[in-house]
Design a protein around this motif. Structure first.
Motif, PDB file in Angstrom:
ATOM      1  N   LYS A   3      54.498  45.671  38.976  1.00  0.00           N
ATOM      2  CA  LYS A   3      53.909  44.710  39.833  1.00  0.00           C
ATOM      3  C   LYS A   3      53.780  45.186  41.285  1.00  0.00           C
ATOM      4  O   LYS A   3      52.861  44.577  41.821  1.00  0.00           O
ATOM      5  CB  LYS A   3      55.036  43.512  39.909  1.00  0.00           C
ATOM      6  CG  LYS A   3      55.315  42.703  38.862  1.00  0.00           C
ATOM      7  CD  LYS A   3      54.170  42.013  38.521  1.00  0.00           C
ATOM      8  CE  LYS A   3      54.598  40.811  37.277  1.00  0.00           C
ATOM      9  NZ  LYS A   3      53.359  40.283  36.738  1.00  0.00           N
ATOM     10  N   LYS A  27      45.824  45.244  37.221  1.00  0.00           N
ATOM     11  CA  LYS A  27      45.090  44.453  36.424  1.00  0.00           C
ATOM     12  C   LYS A  27      45.830  43.871  35.288  1.00  0.00           C
ATOM     13  O   LYS A  27      45.924  42.719  34.997  1.00  0.00           O
ATOM     14  CB  LYS A  27      43.566  44.774  35.947  1.00  0.00           C
ATOM     15  CG  LYS A  27      42.745  44.453  37.509  1.00  0.00           C
ATOM     16  CD  LYS A  27      41.248  44.799  37.164  1.00  0.00           C
ATOM     17  CE  LYS A  27      40.807  45.915  36.503  1.00  0.00           C
ATOM     18  NZ  LYS A  27      39.344  46.019  36.390  1.00  0.00           N
ATOM     19  N   HIS A  28      46.157  44.628  34.541  1.00  0.00           N
ATOM     20  CA  HIS A  28      46.972  44.465  33.337  1.00  0.00           C
ATOM     21  C   HIS A  28      48.284  43.813  33.316  1.00  0.00           C
ATOM     22  O   HIS A  28      48.297  42.958  32.835  1.00  0.00           O
ATOM     23  CB  HIS A  28      47.284  45.831  32.537  1.00  0.00           C
ATOM     24  CG  HIS A  28      47.876  45.711  31.246  1.00  0.00           C
ATOM     25  ND1 HIS A  28      47.148  45.382  30.156  1.00  0.00           N
ATOM     26  CD2 HIS A  28      49.036  45.911  30.837  1.00  0.00           C
ATOM     27  CE1 HIS A  28      48.067  45.262  29.180  1.00  0.00           C
ATOM     28  NE2 HIS A  28      49.129  45.491  29.385  1.00  0.00           N
ATOM     29  N   TYR A  29      48.903  44.213  34.493  1.00  0.00           N
ATOM     30  CA  TYR A  29      50.306  43.795  34.762  1.00  0.00           C
ATOM     31  C   TYR A  29      50.266  42.530  35.924  1.00  0.00           C
ATOM     32  O   TYR A  29      51.473  42.130  36.361  1.00  0.00           O
ATOM     33  CB  TYR A  29      51.253  44.790  35.107  1.00  0.00           C
ATOM     34  CG  TYR A  29      51.788  45.441  33.863  1.00  0.00           C
ATOM     35  CD1 TYR A  29      52.408  45.119  32.846  1.00  0.00           C
ATOM     36  CD2 TYR A  29      51.297  47.039  33.920  1.00  0.00           C
ATOM     37  CE1 TYR A  29      52.440  45.884  31.445  1.00  0.00           C
ATOM     38  CE2 TYR A  29      51.229  47.617  32.718  1.00  0.00           C
ATOM     39  CZ  TYR A  29      52.079  47.269  31.807  1.00  0.00           C
ATOM     40  OH  TYR A  29      52.133  48.161  30.753  1.00  0.00           O
ATOM     41  N   ASP A  30      49.083  42.094  36.146  1.00  0.00           N
ATOM     42  CA  ASP A  30      48.899  40.986  37.302  1.00  0.00           C
ATOM     43  C   ASP A  30      49.882  41.685  38.572  1.00  0.00           C
ATOM     44  O   ASP A  30      50.684  40.752  39.123  1.00  0.00           O
ATOM     45  CB  ASP A  30      49.300  39.548  36.807  1.00  0.00           C
ATOM     46  CG  ASP A  30      48.842  38.598  37.814  1.00  0.00           C
ATOM     47  OD1 ASP A  30      47.839  38.779  38.561  1.00  0.00           O
ATOM     48  OD2 ASP A  30      49.552  37.529  37.749  1.00  0.00           O
ATOM     49  N   GLY A  31      49.677  42.807  38.871  1.00  0.00           N
ATOM     50  CA  GLY A  31      50.348  43.353  39.969  1.00  0.00           C
ATOM     51  C   GLY A  31      49.282  43.678  41.185  1.00  0.00           C
ATOM     52  O   GLY A  31      48.264  43.191  41.051  1.00  0.00           O
ATOM     53  N   GLN A  32      49.997  44.406  42.194  1.00  0.00           N
ATOM     54  CA  GLN A  32      49.238  44.600  43.301  1.00  0.00           C
ATOM     55  C   GLN A  32      49.345  46.116  43.755  1.00  0.00           C
ATOM     56  O   GLN A  32      50.272  46.782  43.528  1.00  0.00           O
ATOM     57  CB  GLN A  32      49.721  43.676  44.651  1.00  0.00           C
ATOM     58  CG  GLN A  32      51.158  43.845  45.073  1.00  0.00           C
ATOM     59  CD  GLN A  32      51.663  43.107  46.012  1.00  0.00           C
ATOM     60  OE1 GLN A  32      50.747  42.296  46.583  1.00  0.00           O
ATOM     61  NE2 GLN A  32      52.797  42.760  46.200  1.00  0.00           N
ATOM     62  N   VAL A  82      40.491  44.920  42.300  1.00  0.00           N
ATOM     63  CA  VAL A  82      41.832  44.731  42.809  1.00  0.00           C
ATOM     64  C   VAL A  82      41.689  44.922  44.424  1.00  0.00           C
ATOM     65  O   VAL A  82      40.874  45.917  44.828  1.00  0.00           O
ATOM     66  CB  VAL A  82      42.843  45.964  42.169  1.00  0.00           C
ATOM     67  CG1 VAL A  82      44.149  45.825  42.970  1.00  0.00           C
ATOM     68  CG2 VAL A  82      42.838  46.041  40.798  1.00  0.00           C
TER      69      VAL A  82
END
Length: 144
Positions: A3, A27-32, A82
């Protein structure tokens, strides 16, 4: 899973590839992602008579170099879809600043290029990626 991802950028081709991988993971893990760059400019040597004078880079030159690399990194991340959560340009040892950034941001992954712009110093003292691997408070990924 991942994340918060700290991405250590030095302006090398390997760093840009590492940034691309970090963006894919975010993007894959909806992280930053959190970008960190520690400028390392070389001193200039000037021969004067039979001696030499070393002229270190100025604080302004270091800051400008850092801004240029960080602007490029942020553009690459945005082009990959991103938005960087943080962009840090810091003075210090690159490995220590990457670890510090990961700790401050609660990162669960640090991503770097396998090889950077370091020269003979990294051969003698060990690479930045080796030092991060040793000191990282979280998972660490090097990208070739």
């Amino acid at each position: 899973m991942f994340k918060n991802i700290t991405v250590a950028i030095d302006g090398s081709d390997h760093a840009w590839k590492a940034l691309s991988v970090a963006c894919d993971l975010a993007k894959h893990y909806d992280g930053q992602i959190h970008l960190i760059h520690t400028p390392e400019l070389r001193s200039t040597g000037i021969a004067v008579g039979s001696g030499a004078v070393e002229i270190p880079p100025t604080a302004a030159q270091i800051a400008k170099a850092g801004e240029v690399v960080m602007a490029e990194a942020a553009t690459i991340a945005r082009d990959a879809g991103v938005e960087p959560a943080n962009q840090f340009v810091r003075n210090g040892t690159p490995s220590a600043e990457a670890v510090r950034t990961a700790e401050e941001t609660g990162s669960d992954l640090i991503v770097t290029g396998r090889r950077g712009i370091g020269g003979i110093q990294s051969v003698l003292m060990g690479s930045t990626s080796q030092k991060i691997a040793h000191d990282a408070p979280c998972a660490f990924l090097t990208v070739k």
